[in-house]
Design a protein around this motif. Sequence first.
Motif, PDB file in Angstrom:
ATOM      1  N   ALA A 241       1.831  -4.180   0.902  1.00  0.00           N
ATOM      2  CA  ALA A 241       0.429  -3.587   1.050  1.00  0.00           C
ATOM      3  C   ALA A 241       0.373  -2.171   0.741  1.00  0.00           C
ATOM      4  N   ALA A 242       1.688  -1.398   1.573  1.00  0.00           N
ATOM      5  CA  ALA A 242       1.841   0.001   1.532  1.00  0.00           C
ATOM      6  C   ALA A 242       2.261   0.280   0.240  1.00  0.00           C
TER       7      ALA A 242
ATOM      8  N   TYR B  15      -1.452   2.468  -6.339  1.00  0.00           N
ATOM      9  CA  TYR B  15      -2.808   2.579  -6.706  1.00  0.00           C
ATOM     10  C   TYR B  15      -3.538   3.932  -6.606  1.00  0.00           C
ATOM     11  N   ASN B  16      -3.217   4.706  -5.424  1.00  0.00           N
ATOM     12  CA  ASN B  16      -3.540   6.041  -5.361  1.00  0.00           C
ATOM     13  C   ASN B  16      -3.011   6.944  -6.411  1.00  0.00           C
TER      14      ASN B  16
ATOM     15  N   ARG C  87      -4.421   5.329 -10.518  1.00  0.00           N
ATOM     16  CA  ARG C  87      -5.861   4.836 -10.551  1.00  0.00           C
ATOM     17  C   ARG C  87      -6.305   5.703 -11.677  1.00  0.00           C
TER      18      ARG C  87
ATOM     19  N   SER D 220      -0.641   0.232  -2.242  1.00  0.00           N
ATOM     20  CA  SER D 220      -1.636   1.246  -1.847  1.00  0.00           C
ATOM     21  C   SER D 220      -1.139   2.612  -2.560  1.00  0.00           C
ATOM     22  N   ASP D 221       0.100   2.880  -2.266  1.00  0.00           N
ATOM     23  CA  ASP D 221       0.694   3.793  -2.863  1.00  0.00           C
ATOM     24  C   ASP D 221       0.491   4.030  -4.424  1.00  0.00           C
TER      25      ASP D 221
ATOM     26  N   TRP E 209      -2.041  -6.629  -7.953  1.00  0.00           N
ATOM     27  CA  TRP E 209      -1.993  -7.121  -6.398  1.00  0.00           C
ATOM     28  C   TRP E 209      -1.347  -8.513  -6.244  1.00  0.00           C
TER      29      TRP E 209
ATOM     30  N   TRP F 277       2.168  -8.918  -7.329  1.00  0.00           N
ATOM     31  CA  TRP F 277       2.857  -7.448  -6.749  1.00  0.00           C
ATOM     32  C   TRP F 277       4.367  -7.864  -6.595  1.00  0.00           C
TER      33      TRP F 277
END
Length: 188
Positions: free
Chosen positions: A10-11, A17-18, A21, A14-15, A49, A52
């Motif tokens: 998840a981390a 994606y940020n 994006r 998230s990294d 996701w 992943w």
Amino acid sequence: MTSSDSDDHAAAFSDFYNQERIRMCRFAATWSPGLDHEAAVQDAFVSAWRNWPAIEPSRRCAWLAAAIRNSLIDQSRRRRERPGDLNDELIGRYGSAFRILVQRHRDAEISQELNATLAAIAALPEALRTALALRFWSFDYEQIAEVLGCDRDAARGYVSRARAQISEKVGNQERRARGPRRAAKGEA
């Protein structure tokens, strides 16, 4: 998979994606400004996701770009439009793509050239449009080759041909006058 593994995934996602994006939205908007590029990007991230752990970390950007391109192709098939088709109705419907790609210029000549360039990009064959859009948004030739399913030299050739066709259509006299720039050895 343990709770710790899930948190790590998840981390990492998230990294990723940020970091990616906005670049992916810009790639999608460049590739096909007349389609719903935001939906394509979101669909691709959802798919990323779900897959992943199976996506090799060094190939995640290329995997995502390919998923976005495939989503845009699916959209165009549903609408029975060519992905790059561009007309006044589409510009009105999806003007946000142009706001992402082109800032408003007070100089009408610059705005006209930018819009002509986007229209020329939209008219390119799929492989050339993909290669050019990816290169423009800082994908390296290895990533472009992976998305297109070809080798690095072919990817470079696609980018070069796309640039030449855009230059010819838009009428960039300066570039034609000095001729194509050849990369020095070792230059990417």
